[in-house]
Design an enzyme around this catalytic site. Structure first.
Site, PDB file in Angstrom:
ATOM      1  CG  PHE A 298      -1.717  -0.934   1.155  1.00 47.59           C
ATOM      2  CD1 PHE A 298      -2.028  -1.719   0.094  1.00 47.59           C
ATOM      3  CD2 PHE A 298      -2.711  -0.973   2.272  1.00 47.59           C
ATOM      4  CE1 PHE A 298      -2.885  -2.770  -0.067  1.00 47.59           C
ATOM      5  CE2 PHE A 298      -4.191  -1.948   2.451  1.00 47.59           C
ATOM      6  CZ  PHE A 298      -4.175  -3.335   0.977  1.00 47.59           C
ATOM      7  CD  GLU A 299       4.161   3.235  -2.676  1.00 43.66           C
ATOM      8  OE1 GLU A 299       4.320   4.678  -2.340  1.00 43.66           O
ATOM      9  OE2 GLU A 299       5.687   2.795  -3.036  1.00 43.66           O
TER      10      GLU A 299
END
Length: 429
Positions: A298-299
């Site tokens: 996840f960014e």
């Protein structure tokens, strides 16, 4: 007259170097310092986590794991959430492993880890949204949280190295894993992407590998910042895996993106979405070697307008309002991930139906309100193309300046030589 020419050459040289420095971007914009009134220091964050664990010893526990390699030592703290331990054997629960702070400069990720632990134990609401309906689902989970995987690198950032993503001896921990380790792309940056002398040369990576082996997670998430995206394997090639497992992973991410982010996040493989390939990453290892059914990256935040030299601003919110919005948004995202992940694990018969028999789903209408939509993928790629074009123009401009300077130098030297010769002829007997 001849004495003036060295001074002229010196002036020309100074001017050329100044112009080249501007063209190369060496006159950098001011760097944003760490917002210490918003962010915890690494020490204060750990103290707060330890206090939280002490208050909720029936649900939380904390382990400290240390190891060293060739004179370099690392220490990781692992917090385990296990709701209503006495009601269910741990072997029948779904295992979730979350890692934050793998890159030292991404402070916001560890703040999300802290807030998530509060949500799991003390906070019945996130930004006004009641999450009590999630209580039944938590009974079926064991969640291990690594709040700061790269403690030594985080210390370097706090000491002023705001752009450093590496560990305490200069290795990128997300390039130190064994899948496609050591391969270097044409744009390889040894400062940013040093993979180490061998796979798992770094104590931090060794600890995380052993943790994955002993815990055997069903869901893995490596949490970073730099943009907003929901990634699945692969990072080292521009494809996603084939088969039912890949379909399940994509389904989880697309449902999360639709329900919570209003389709504003990039979804797909890291290698196919970011614009570059990454070799030796943790998520690719978790999928190919550890056989985790659902490994994700996840960014969670990125300021696309920030200068590349202004790393704190690029990777972290700098004001309290944005900070709270990001932290709350991604804590809710994790809860929805747990729900979507468990549903798909059940459908794929990776976990038993009985494991989820008391599960009460969160209402499908829970989404974040007033989320700013990101630019479309087409617009993003257009901007990336413009950026590459500007880089090429700057390169050509630097070459032009260099060639101009050399021509001027040769011209001035030739004039000086001719004048000296003429002067010599004037005084010859």
């Amino acid at each position: 007259m001849s004495a003036a020419y060295p001074r002229l050459l010196l002036c020309l040289l100074t001017l050329a170097l100044a112009l080249a420095g501007v063209a190369a971007g060496k006159i950098s914009a001011p760097r944003t310092p760490i917002s210490r009134d918003i962010y915890h220091s690494s020490d204060s964050l750990l103290r707060e986590i330890k206090a939280l664990v002490a208050r909720h010893s029936s649900k939380l526990s904390m382990d400290t794991i240390k190891t060293s390699n060739k004179g370099y030592s690392a220490e990781l703290f692992v917090v385990t959430f296990n709701h209503v331990k006495e009601r269910m054997d741990n072997g029948s629960k779904v295992h979730i492993l979350l890692s934050f702070g793998q890159h030292g400069r991404e402070l916001i990720t560890s703040e999300v880890a802290l807030r998530l632990l509060y949500v799991l134990t003390e906070k019945p609401k996130i930004a006004g949204v009641d999450i009590s309906s999630f209580e039944k689902l938590l009974e079926n989970l064991v969640i291990k949280v690594v709040p700061m995987e790269n403690m030594n690198g985080r210390k370097r950032v706090e000491e002023g190295e705001l752009c450093d993503r590496r560990n305490g001896r200069g290795v990128d921990l997300n390039r130190n894993w064994s899948v496609d380790w050591g391969k270097k792309e044409k744009d390889y940056d040894p400062y940013e992407e040093n993979p180490g002398i061998a796979p798992f040369s770094e104590p931090e990576a060794q600890i995380m590998r052993e943790l994955s082996r002993s815990f055997k997670p069903h869901i893995w998430v490596n949490v970073h910042s730099g943009m907003e995206a929901l990634f699945m394997p692969y990072d080292h090639k521009n494809t996603t895996p084939n088969g039912a497992s890949a379909h399940s992973m994509r389904s989880v991410l697309e449902n999360l993106n639709r329900r919570h982010f209003q389709d504003s996040c990039l979804v797909g493989s890291g290698g196919g979405s970011v614009g570059y390939l990454a070799h030796g990453t943790t998520t690719d290892y978790m999928y190919d070697i550890a056989k985790v059914p659902m490994p994700f990256t996840f960014e969670i935040y990125g300021d696309e307008k920030a200068s590349s030299d202004d790393c704190f601003k690029m990777f972290n919110p700098v004001d309290k309002k944005t900070f709270d919005r990001v932290v709350n948004k991604w804590c809710m995202a994790f809860l929805i991930l747990f729900e979507e992940g468990l549903r798909n694990l059940r459908d794929a018969q990776i976990v038993s139906q009985g494991t989820l028999e008391n599960w009460v789903p969160i209402g499908g209408d829970i989404v974040e309100i007033n989320v700013e939509r990101k630019s479309s993928i087409r617009e993003r790629r257009k901007l990336e193309g413009l950026d590459l074009g500007m880089q090429e123009l700057r390169t050509y401009f630097r070459l032009f300046l260099l060639s101009t300077f050399l021509l001027m130098f040769m011209f001035c030297a030739r004039i000086s030589k001719n004048r000296n010769r003429d002067s010599g002829n004037l005084f010859d007997p």
